[in-house]
Design a protein around this motif. Structure first.
Motif, PDB file in Angstrom:
ATOM      1  N   PRO B 357       0.752  -1.388  -0.133  1.00  0.00           N
ATOM      2  CA  PRO B 357       0.208   0.202  -0.059  1.00  0.00           C
ATOM      3  C   PRO B 357       0.892   1.470   0.019  1.00  0.00           C
ATOM      4  CG  PRO B 357      -0.077  -1.117   2.101  1.00  0.00           C
ATOM      5  CD  PRO B 357       0.699  -2.020   1.259  1.00  0.00           C
ATOM      6  N   VAL B 358       2.085   1.029   0.759  1.00  0.00           N
ATOM      7  CA  VAL B 358       2.825   2.222   0.545  1.00  0.00           C
ATOM      8  C   VAL B 358       4.386   2.052  -0.313  1.00  0.00           C
ATOM      9  CG1 VAL B 358       4.025   3.883   2.256  1.00  0.00           C
ATOM     10  CG2 VAL B 358       1.970   2.557   2.781  1.00  0.00           C
ATOM     11  N   ILE B 359       4.582   2.829  -1.012  1.00  0.00           N
ATOM     12  CA  ILE B 359       5.692   2.640  -1.667  1.00  0.00           C
ATOM     13  C   ILE B 359       6.847   3.560  -1.290  1.00  0.00           C
ATOM     14  CG2 ILE B 359       5.431   4.493  -3.529  1.00  0.00           C
ATOM     15  CD1 ILE B 359       6.625   2.862  -5.372  1.00  0.00           C
ATOM     16  N   ILE B 360       8.240   2.928  -0.884  1.00  0.00           N
ATOM     17  CA  ILE B 360       9.210   3.690  -0.233  1.00  0.00           C
ATOM     18  C   ILE B 360      10.017   4.359  -1.413  1.00  0.00           C
ATOM     19  CG2 ILE B 360      11.405   3.534   1.046  1.00  0.00           C
ATOM     20  CD1 ILE B 360      10.091   0.983   2.383  1.00  0.00           C
ATOM     21  N   PRO B 389       7.608  -1.975  -4.555  1.00  0.00           N
ATOM     22  CA  PRO B 389       6.291  -2.105  -3.646  1.00  0.00           C
ATOM     23  C   PRO B 389       5.931  -3.420  -3.845  1.00  0.00           C
ATOM     24  CG  PRO B 389       5.604  -0.761  -5.554  1.00  0.00           C
ATOM     25  CD  PRO B 389       7.072  -1.336  -5.752  1.00  0.00           C
ATOM     26  N   ILE B 390       6.506  -4.435  -3.719  1.00  0.00           N
ATOM     27  CA  ILE B 390       5.867  -5.941  -4.132  1.00  0.00           C
ATOM     28  C   ILE B 390       6.249  -6.599  -2.818  1.00  0.00           C
ATOM     29  CG2 ILE B 390       6.528  -7.982  -5.615  1.00  0.00           C
ATOM     30  CD1 ILE B 390       7.404  -6.271  -7.723  1.00  0.00           C
ATOM     31  N   LYS B 391       5.070  -7.311  -2.652  1.00  0.00           N
ATOM     32  CA  LYS B 391       4.969  -8.119  -1.429  1.00  0.00           C
ATOM     33  C   LYS B 391       5.701  -9.434  -1.742  1.00  0.00           C
ATOM     34  CE  LYS B 391       1.137  -6.054   0.687  1.00  0.00           C
ATOM     35  NZ  LYS B 391      -0.321  -6.273   1.139  1.00  0.00           N
ATOM     36  N   PRO B 392       6.244 -10.174  -0.717  1.00  0.00           N
ATOM     37  CA  PRO B 392       6.848 -11.242  -0.851  1.00  0.00           C
ATOM     38  C   PRO B 392       6.173 -12.483  -1.232  1.00  0.00           C
ATOM     39  CG  PRO B 392       7.758 -10.568   1.253  1.00  0.00           C
ATOM     40  CD  PRO B 392       6.592  -9.625   0.667  1.00  0.00           C
ATOM     41  N   LEU B 393       4.774 -12.333  -1.284  1.00  0.00           N
ATOM     42  CA  LEU B 393       4.024 -13.460  -1.672  1.00  0.00           C
ATOM     43  C   LEU B 393       4.062 -13.629  -3.379  1.00  0.00           C
ATOM     44  CD1 LEU B 393       1.649 -15.356  -0.978  1.00  0.00           C
ATOM     45  CD2 LEU B 393       0.023 -13.878  -1.886  1.00  0.00           C
ATOM     46  N   TYR B 394       4.446 -12.458  -3.907  1.00  0.00           N
ATOM     47  CA  TYR B 394       4.712 -12.791  -5.479  1.00  0.00           C
ATOM     48  C   TYR B 394       5.654 -13.929  -5.697  1.00  0.00           C
ATOM     49  CZ  TYR B 394       5.954 -11.269 -10.018  1.00  0.00           C
ATOM     50  OH  TYR B 394       6.312 -11.309 -11.464  1.00  0.00           O
ATOM     51  N   PHE B 395       6.832 -13.675  -4.840  1.00  0.00           N
ATOM     52  CA  PHE B 395       7.801 -14.592  -5.330  1.00  0.00           C
ATOM     53  C   PHE B 395       7.732 -16.138  -4.716  1.00  0.00           C
ATOM     54  CE2 PHE B 395       9.637 -10.087  -4.957  1.00  0.00           C
ATOM     55  CZ  PHE B 395       9.822 -10.174  -6.163  1.00  0.00           C
ATOM     56  N   LYS B 396       6.560 -16.266  -4.143  1.00  0.00           N
ATOM     57  CA  LYS B 396       6.110 -17.803  -3.821  1.00  0.00           C
ATOM     58  C   LYS B 396       5.831 -18.244  -5.148  1.00  0.00           C
ATOM     59  CE  LYS B 396       2.642 -20.557  -1.694  1.00  0.00           C
ATOM     60  NZ  LYS B 396       1.514 -20.224  -0.721  1.00  0.00           N
ATOM     61  N   THR B 463       0.039   5.187  -1.322  1.00  0.00           N
ATOM     62  CA  THR B 463       0.823   6.375  -1.249  1.00  0.00           C
ATOM     63  C   THR B 463       2.302   6.128  -1.056  1.00  0.00           C
ATOM     64  OG1 THR B 463       0.709   8.588   0.151  1.00  0.00           O
ATOM     65  CG2 THR B 463       0.769   6.279   1.504  1.00  0.00           C
ATOM     66  N   ILE B 464       3.093   7.346  -1.099  1.00  0.00           N
ATOM     67  CA  ILE B 464       4.541   7.279  -0.918  1.00  0.00           C
ATOM     68  C   ILE B 464       5.071   7.911   0.231  1.00  0.00           C
ATOM     69  CG2 ILE B 464       6.541   8.373  -2.161  1.00  0.00           C
ATOM     70  CD1 ILE B 464       4.772   8.926  -4.602  1.00  0.00           C
ATOM     71  N   VAL B 465       6.124   7.316   0.722  1.00  0.00           N
ATOM     72  CA  VAL B 465       6.533   7.770   2.023  1.00  0.00           C
ATOM     73  C   VAL B 465       8.330   7.649   1.369  1.00  0.00           C
ATOM     74  CG1 VAL B 465       7.130   5.525   3.067  1.00  0.00           C
ATOM     75  CG2 VAL B 465       6.979   7.324   4.464  1.00  0.00           C
ATOM     76  N   PHE B 553       6.141   1.695   8.673  1.00  0.00           N
ATOM     77  CA  PHE B 553       5.121   2.470   7.771  1.00  0.00           C
ATOM     78  C   PHE B 553       4.838   1.800   6.318  1.00  0.00           C
ATOM     79  CE2 PHE B 553       6.540   5.477  11.230  1.00  0.00           C
ATOM     80  CZ  PHE B 553       5.211   5.678  11.753  1.00  0.00           C
ATOM     81  N   ALA B 554       5.823   1.031   6.051  1.00  0.00           N
ATOM     82  CA  ALA B 554       5.856   0.612   4.768  1.00  0.00           C
ATOM     83  C   ALA B 554       6.956  -0.514   4.525  1.00  0.00           C
ATOM     84  CB  ALA B 554       6.447   1.880   3.884  1.00  0.00           C
ATOM     85  N   SER B 555       6.842  -1.250   3.548  1.00  0.00           N
ATOM     86  CA  SER B 555       7.707  -2.201   3.317  1.00  0.00           C
ATOM     87  C   SER B 555       7.938  -2.129   1.938  1.00  0.00           C
ATOM     88  CB  SER B 555       6.906  -3.593   3.592  1.00  0.00           C
ATOM     89  OG  SER B 555       6.849  -3.731   4.868  1.00  0.00           O
TER      90      SER B 555
END
Lengths: 467, 1124
Positions: B357-360, B389-396, B463-465, B553-555
């Motif tokens: 949800p949040v991009i660094i 902004p990709i979650k680790p699940l993608y790489f499953k 959103t961006i942080v 706040f972000a990953s």
């Protein structure tokens, strides 16, 4: 001494009972010695019902002043109409509630609530019972069931005797009648052992007329009654009857007509007062057919037909039997009533009046007044039937004519000699005078009055029409 | 014409006449002027069970009209089938419905026996019709009704339908708007009527199997049976054939019961069944994910589009409605999810499962040479970068490599700049039949950077942080099988927006498993409160594919583009010269010419930085070069070998806890070039200070970093670790226990990082230079011996060769430090060289704007080590910054022209030649033909001899030998002094053939004094007896002084070296005065040094002690008194 219990359910039931009353008043043949009309309608304000009750009360009152025995030739008011209770109707309580209040839906346990929620729609549950079942006889089948525990129903059971018959009048497409009929039927057929004569009831000869649609209602989107559904509802109900009703009645009379006329759309109440219709008369004839039926062994289905289709039926259009059943009694009474209405007051000095001791005072007495009232109803009935669609207009209801020319389709015998040279009411007066001479003076004024008029009109039928 | 008062045709009647029964045929013949299109439900059945009857009628009517239509009958049939389907799929709707039973006996009696007259009356009516109409509706066989209560309705009881003994199922007349009751494209109980033949084949099969299993259904439920017959005609051939062979289908379906309990749901005594889990058929959906990776999931999830998708792909039992959109977010766990628009419980993935949800955003662009940046090219002036902004699940499901690939001609993942600094992430997920689902998320700028990021996954609002971060990784390749995997990762964060925001890195391996905590060590090296940024050093002992950066706040993830073509077949030889001052490494490939270890510009994969190594001024970016190492190390860059022997760590580093090389301790390549932070500490003088645990750890770390660099060098340049050879040198004067410690360190490190097959050679650093000369300078050990002298910062080692074989070896601590260091309790404030040159050099640096360098030197001076300051002075000559700016500060050159100090260098050289001559003489070795020099401090010899042929040195040498050997003529000694003396030792190490670690004990000689030779192997003299030699040592020194000052007479020091007489006289007087004391101090120091090891043999001559203790003071006196 056999009684015919006639249940008139709902508006149609009331109107048919009205027709029946008039037929009995005119002396149409009825083999039952007594007719016990019982109106069932939770719609306390229904004008049709109230009018019928009025008429029945008038009939009863008039009839009570008359004596019938073997020597009595008078057929007017011959059949006794006796009330089960003074109102001629079974009281249904609490009919001013919503259906869900009536069954106390709110305090049902979950499972029964679930069942009710599935069987009855939200709209059913919230329906106001004051206005009948507005075309939802499934509610009626519950609400009306209260009469089985009423004093009136108990009284009915108690008074029922072997040999008595039961006839049930209802319409198939409405609310009250459609529901009440099967309900009543099933309650009788499975009469509770707690009721007197329950076994007689379970095996009682039962006839029923189910009136299929014969009028429409004007389109009203606000109303629960919609003409377009009449036929589909009818068909659905007929299917139910096929399995759930027909087998339980001895004679099932079905009757309906093309939807020619749209009545104003009322869901009930004082506004629901429809013009009388030939179909109601025909239904009343069904009651008499059942009353007169000798073979009750099989489950009969009976239907009604006429000789000629016409939008303005006359006697000649009817089937022969129907014609013969109706022509003379109605015509006799037609003359009777016309004479009373138009001439009698002026003929109090005539011979027959003197002999019968009919004076001004008689005309003011209760008997005559009630007769007059009843006649007015009957006249309205004839009028309404004649102008309705389809119309039944056997008489020309124009007082200007020679009365004998007023029976449509019949040619009166005319002569320039003797008594038959007299025209119109003069001819009747002459005949009345003639008949009065032979009257048994031991009878009451009311009896003699009726007797004279009946005999006179009967003679005229023969003299003028060779009937 | 006759007229009959009825609606159907039949025989004419007159009056009331018997007629035919008004049966089905007759009823059917009644013409409905409105057809069956009534807008209203039919209500005319005079029974409480009217609905049952109506539905029955509806089946009859539809059987006659045909399955498709929009009559009220079609509606009722469709609704009843819907109810049946909800029963069938009860599991799927278990969270929305409950099944309630009504017992004909118990529940009816509850009514009839109720004290409530209204309930009683209701009960009586219900009973009446159940009994009276039993044959019509099979009420005789009715035990229970079962109802479906919609638990999400407005009321506690919202019954939508139930079982019917007449038609299996029926509905209420109510209109329901049910949420999420959909099977395929059919929304249940809606205004679109669905015939059975168009429904889910599983449901059709079930109903047909139920028909077979309810005895007498064809007569008891004739209307339904007729409808089934009708339906059959419309079914596909395939389904028809399935229906013909239903076999045990009914039996094999699970029993439908209430709440999973014992109360079964039945009609006419026959159990209803429910659908087998739909999962198996959903597995065939076109929306099933198409992973690149091996996926063992029994129910691979669907990936459902959250935007218009009109590829016409099959969803569950029907094509996906092109207007339908799956939710952007599903709060349920994957295995608890129900499919949107369908309601089956089956896992499916939303955009929010893949995208954060949040991009660094990083303050500066991500270095796309090293990290996958998803093609992001900022088009605005302000250059920024993004953590993916990709979650680790993608790489499953998908490999890291494939993220950079395309699918159907489009990028699998891209980040696109939008106006206003917004960014859009587009992720394309492969699904079946070569299709893909496109997920897009726009990340908007926060209203206020200081606010917590505001996002909403449900409406796909990202959103961006922005974080001031950098990450360095070394090495930047994947370790091959069999090689110890160890990365050093440095995380820098210099945010001041959120207080106490904790950062965390998670490493995911090739199986997308998080690298277990036991394989990751974390240590903090820099602290925000001290340096405005935090640095966390992490040691990751595992290969990994990507890193997840996480804070409160972000990953986001960071995908390194690790170098893949590592290793090869080349043989690498390394030679490590670990010196007191400088350390040098030479290497040769396939026995080629040795060259200094360098990391060239083209060797990009030693180290990588998320934010490019550029000329950023931000301190949180600059520190990476110090904490790990610079991206380039070579002679033309700022950093090079030889590198100052030093380490750097935080002042408060607790050495009683583990310390991690390149985590919280590292080689400071910028030492002598730039200054260090206030809280940073540089430790020099590692070689001779390994006596404490702390120092041992420091030394180990220093070696470890070198080995890691060597490892990278091999693997990144086509080397074969198995055929690698490491030669490390040691000073001959090192104490044995120190040496064995060092040997064990080297072995452990080399075995760990390079493998156990590496050929490790240990050589005495004194021996190696010879081999350089031998191999590359054409000097053979001829008839005459060759003397190789290695003069380092701390020691001078002497080796004598005869015919390629060392025949004598000796070592003493008389080297660079003897001149510049603060020996024997001296300090920097009384260091003559420092005093004289420090302010001059500082001034020159200041004048030339070399403020960084100036500060660096100042900081070194703060360490109070004259050795370090002098070393720094010497380093300036090679300083890139000075050279680039044509600032010439050549300390050696300054000394060459500084005549005041020259006598010190003359003494330094002459004393060595004097001692060596005595050594050879004592061993009866002839006067050598060549004397070669190596070692850092050898360059000091040029101070007294700038000539190409080293004539001065040669003369002094010959004179010394003549004096000692007492010969007058015929001596010719060739002097070899290269310009890069430090490198000679390492180069020589490479040049040695085979494993030539000669046991020096056999040839080691220590000439304790001129007359006392410690002879190898037997009768060793230990330090217990050292004081016995004081006098003879003094005599030897006196003899040297006699020689030295006597030589001036025949070989004028003033003429040849510009040394004034006064200066020489002062020196002579000074030495005579201080010599004894200096000798004593020297002995005592040695004893202190060996402390409890007094059994140790005397391994160093006492001869130089008087000089070691006096040269520093002498220089100070020269400077202080301006003696000239």
């Amino acid at each position: 001494m056999s009684k015919l219990y006639v249940f008139g359910i709902g508006g149609t039931g009331a109107r048919v009972l009205k027709s029946l009353s008039f037929l009995l008043a005119t002396g149409v043949k009825c083999n039952s010695t007594s007719v016990v009309p019982i109106l069932i309608d939770p719609d306390a304000a229904n004008s049709d019902v109230n009018q019928t009750v009025d008429i029945l009360k008038l009939y009863e009152s008039i009839r009570s002043k008359l004596t019938f025995n073997r020597e009595t030739s008078n057929q007017f008011f011959k059949t006794d109409i006796s009330p089960l209770n003074p109102d001629f109707r079974i009281n249904i309580q609490d009919s001013k509630k919503k259906f869900k209040e009536f069954i106390d839906y709110q305090s049902l346990d979950k499972k029964n609530k679930s069942l009710v929620s599935l069987l009855f729609s939200e709209k059913n549950l919230n329906a106001d019972l004051e206005e009948g079942f507005t075309g939802n006889p499934n509610m009626g089948s519950v609400v009306l069931n209260q009469f089985t525990t009423s004093k009136d129903f108990e009284a009915f059971a108690s008074s029922f005797a072997q040999g008595d018959r039961i006839f049930i009048i209802s319409s198939i497409f409405g609310g009250t009648g459609a529901a009440g009929f099967p309900l009543l039927l099933k309650n009788i057929r499975s009469a509770s052992p707690t009721l007197n004569n329950h076994s007689h009831l379970q095996t009682a000869p039962i006839g029923a007329v189910s009136v299929l649609p014969y009028f429409g209602v004007k389109k009203d989107n606000e109303s629960n009654i919609e003409k377009s559904t009449f036929i589909s509802k009818t068909k659905a109900a007929l299917r139910y009857y096929e399995h759930g009703v027909n087998g339980s009645v001895n004679s099932m009379y079905y009757l309906g007509d093309k939807l020619v006329k749209d009545y104003d759309n009322y869901e009930g109440g004082v506004e629901q007062k429809n013009d009388s219709h030939f179909v109601e008369l025909a239904a009343a004839l069904a009651v008499l057919d059942f009353a007169n039926e000798t073979d009750l062994s099989t489950n009969k289905i009976k239907e009604f037909g006429i000789k000629n289709e016409s939008q303005n039926l006359t006697f000649n259009d009817l089937g022969d039997v129907t014609k013969s059943d109706l022509l003379k009694p109605l015509s006799r009474y037609y003359f009777f009533r016309s004479y009373l209405e138009n001439v009698l007051k002026e003929k109090l000095n005539s011979d027959f009046a003197k002999r019968l001791d009919i004076k001004e005072q008689f005309l003011n007495e209760d008997f005559y007044q009630k007769l007059k009232k009843l006649n007015k109803h009957l006249w309205d009935w004839l009028n309404q039937m004649s102008t309705n669609q389809r119309g039944f207009a056997p008489f020309t209801l124009n007082p200007e004519n020679d009365l004998f020319d007023n029976i449509k389709g019949l040619n009166p015998h005319k002569s320039t000699f003797g008594i038959n040279r007299l025209k119109n009411y003069e001819r009747i007066t002459a005949e009345l005078n003639k008949t009065a001479k032979k009257m048994n003076t031991s009878k009451s004024t009311e009896d003699r009055f009726m007797q004279v008029f009946f005999d006179t009109t009967e003679k005229l039928m023969v003299a003028k029409y060779k009937l | 014409m006759a007229y009959n008062f009825r609606f159907h045709n039949g025989k004419d009647v007159e009056g009331w006449e018997n007629s035919n029964p008004l049966n089905e045929v007759a009823i059917k013949a009644i013409e409905d002027p409105n057809g069956a299109h009534s807008s209203r439900e039919i209500t005319s059945i005079p029974s409480p069970y009217a609905r049952i009857d109506l539905v029955k009628t509806a089946f009859k009517e539809v059987s006659s009209i045909g399955p498709d239509g929009d009559t009220i009958y079609h509606k009722m049939v469709s609704d009843a089938l819907d109810v049946g389907q909800i029963f069938f799929e009860a599991d799927k709707y278990s969270d929305k419905i409950e099944i309630i039973s009504w017992d004909r006996k118990a529940d009816l009696n509850n009514l009839i026996n109720s004290s409530n007259p209204k309930h009683k009356m209701l009960g009586e009516s219900l009973r009446l019709y159940l009994e009276q109409d039993q044959l019509t509706y099979n009420f005789d066989a009715l035990n229970k009704f079962y109802f479906i209560n919609y638990t999400e309705g407005d009321n506690p009881i919202d019954i939508i339908g139930g079982t019917s003994p007449s038609t299996l199922f029926f509905t209420s007349a109510n209109k329901y708007e049910l949420k999420d009751f959909q099977i395929g494209n059919d929304i249940l109980l809606d205004d679109k009527y669905m015939p059975l033949y168009k429904r889910d084949p599983d449901y059709v099969k079930y109903l047909f199997s139920l028909r077979e299993n309810i005895p007498g259904l064809s007569s008891k439920m004739k209307e339904l049976n007729d409808y089934f017959d009708l339906t059959y005609g419309y079914l596909s051939t395939d389904l028809k054939s399935q229906l013909k062979n239903l076999g045990d289908h009914y039996k094999n379906l699970p029993v439908l019961n209430i709440d999973g309990g014992g109360e079964i749901v039945e009609v006419l005594g026959i159990n209803l069944k429910k659908a087998k889990g739909k999962q198996d058929s959903i597995k065939d959906s076109d929306f099933v994910i198409r992973p690149d990776r091996e996926n063992e999931e029994v129910y691979p999830p669907l990936v459902l589009p959250n935007e218009i998708f009109n590829a016409g792909l099959n969803y569950v039992s029907a094509p996906w409605d092109s207007n339908a959109k799956a939710p952007h977010f599903d709060p349920q766990k994957l295995d608890q999810r129900t499919l949107p628009l369908d309601g089956n419980k089956y896992p499916y993935l939303t955009i929010s499962d893949f995208l954060e949800p949040v991009i660094i955003r990083t303050e500066f662009p991500v270095d796309k040479n090293y990290f996958f940046n998803a093609g992001y090219e900022s088009y605005e002036d302000e250059q920024k970068g993004f953590v993916l902004p990709i979650k680790p699940l993608y790489f499953k499901y998908f490999s890291v490599d494939n993220l950079e690939q395309t699918i159907n001609g489009e990028k699998r993942f891209e980040l696109k700049p939008l106006s206003g600094g917004y960014v859009e992430a587009i992720l394309r997920i492969p699904i079946q039949k070569d299709n893909h689902i496109t997920f897009r998320r726009t990340y908007t700028n926060p209203v206020n950077q200081a606010n917590k990021p505001e996002y909403n996954e449900e409406i796909n609002k990202g959103t961006i942080v922005e974080n001031r971060i950098n990450i360095g990784i070394t090495p930047f390749y994947k370790f091959p099988e069999g090689i110890h995997q160890e990365y050093n990762v440095a995380l820098y964060e210099g945010d001041f927006i959120f207080e106490n925001n904790r950062y965390e890195l998670n490493y995911f391996d090739a199986e997308n498993k998080i690298v277990p905590i036991g394989n990751v060590h974390k240590v903090q090296r820099r602290f925000k409160e001290e340096e405005t940024y935090n640095m966390f050093g992490e040691i990751v002992k595992s290969n990994f594919d990507y890193i997840q950066l996480k804070h409160e706040f972000a990953s986001g993830i960071i995908i390194p583009k690790f170098y893949k073509r590592i290793g090869g077949t080349s043989n690498f030889d390394f030679s490590i010269d670990f010196g007191t001052t400088n350390t040098h490494i030479e290497y040769a490939i396939d026995k080629g010419i040795p060259q200094p270890l360098q990391i060239g510009k083209n060797e990009k994969h030693h180290i990588a930085s998320l934010i490019a190594f550029k000329d950023f001024k931000e301190s949180y970016l600059l520190a990476l070069r110090n904490d790990l190492f610079p991206e380039e190390i070579h002679s033309k860059s700022s950093y090079q070998f030889p590198q100052r022997t030093a380490v750097n760590f935080h002042k408060k580093t607790n050495f009683s806890q583990p310390v991690f090389t390149l985590g919280n301790i590292s080689i400071p390549f910028k030492y002598e070039k730039e200054s260090f932070a206030l809280y940073s500490k540089v430790r020099t003088n590692l070689k001779w200070n390994s006596n404490t645990d702390e120092n041992k750890k420091i030394l180990f770390s220093f070696f470890e970093e070198l080995i890691k660099i060597i490892r990278n060098k091999i693997l990144l340049n086509g080397g074969d670790l198995e055929n690698t050879q490491i030669t490390w040198s040691y000073p001959a004067s090192m104490l044995k226990h120190q040496l064995s410690q060092m040997e064990s360190d080297w072995r452990n490190l080399i075995h760990t990082y390079l493998g156990k097959n590496v050929n490790i050679r240990k050589v005495c650093e004194s021996l190696t230079p010879y081999y350089y000369y031998y191999k590359f300078q054409g000097i053979a050990a001829m008839e005459k011996p060759l003397v190789s002298i290695d003069i380092g910062g701390g020691t001078s080692d002497v080796a004598v060769y005869k015919k390629v074989v060392p025949i004598l070896f000796s070592s003493y601590k008389f080297a660079g430090d003897a001149i510049f260091g603060d020996n024997f309790n001296r300090n920097i404030n009384i260091n003559g060289f420092v005093n004289k040159y420090y302010s001059k050099i500082i001034q020159k640096l200041r004048e030339n704007g070399q403020l960084i360098l100036m500060e660096a030197i100042e900081k070194i001076k703060d360490s109070d080590s004259s050795h370090d300051v002098i070393s720094a002075f010497f380093s300036l000559n090679d300083n890139k910054s000075l050279n680039d700016n044509s600032v010439d500060i050549d300390f050696l050159e300054l000394l060459k022209t500084d005549e005041k100090f020259k006598v010190i260098f003359l003494l330094f050289y002459t004393s060595q030649m004097y001692h060596i001559a005595h050594l050879l003489k004592a061993k009866n070795i002839p006067i050598p033909g060549v004397i070669s020099f190596s070692g850092t401090a050898s360059k000091l010899l040029t101070i007294i001899d700038t000539s190409k042929n080293h004539d001065n040195l040669k003369h002094l040498t010959i004179e010394a030998f003549k004096y000692v050997f007492k010969v007058d003529e015929g001596i010719d000694i060739d002097i070899r002094l290269p310009s890069n003396p430090k490198e000679i030792s390492s180069k020589g190490g490479l040049s040695m053939a085979g494993n030539q670690d000669i046991d020096l004990d056999h040839i080691k000689e220590t000439l304790i004094s001129n007359s006392n030779l410690q002879v190898g192997a037997k009768n060793k003299i230990s330090y217990k007896k050292v004081k016995d030699f004081e006098d003879s040592a003094m005599e030897s020194f006196d003899d040297f002084l006699k020689f030295f000052f006597g030589l001036n007479k025949s070989y004028s020091y003033r003429v040849n070296f510009g040394i004034e007489k006064a200066s020489l006289d002062f020196t002579e007087a000074f030495l005579y005065k201080k010599k004894r004391n200096a000798l004593k101090t020297g002995i005592q120091n040695k004893l202190n040094e060996i402390s409890n090891e007094s059994d140790e043999e005397i391994n160093e001559t006492l001869f130089f002690y008087p000089l070691v203790g006096t040269l520093g003071e002498l220089a100070y006196e020269f400077e202080k008194n301006k003696v000239n």
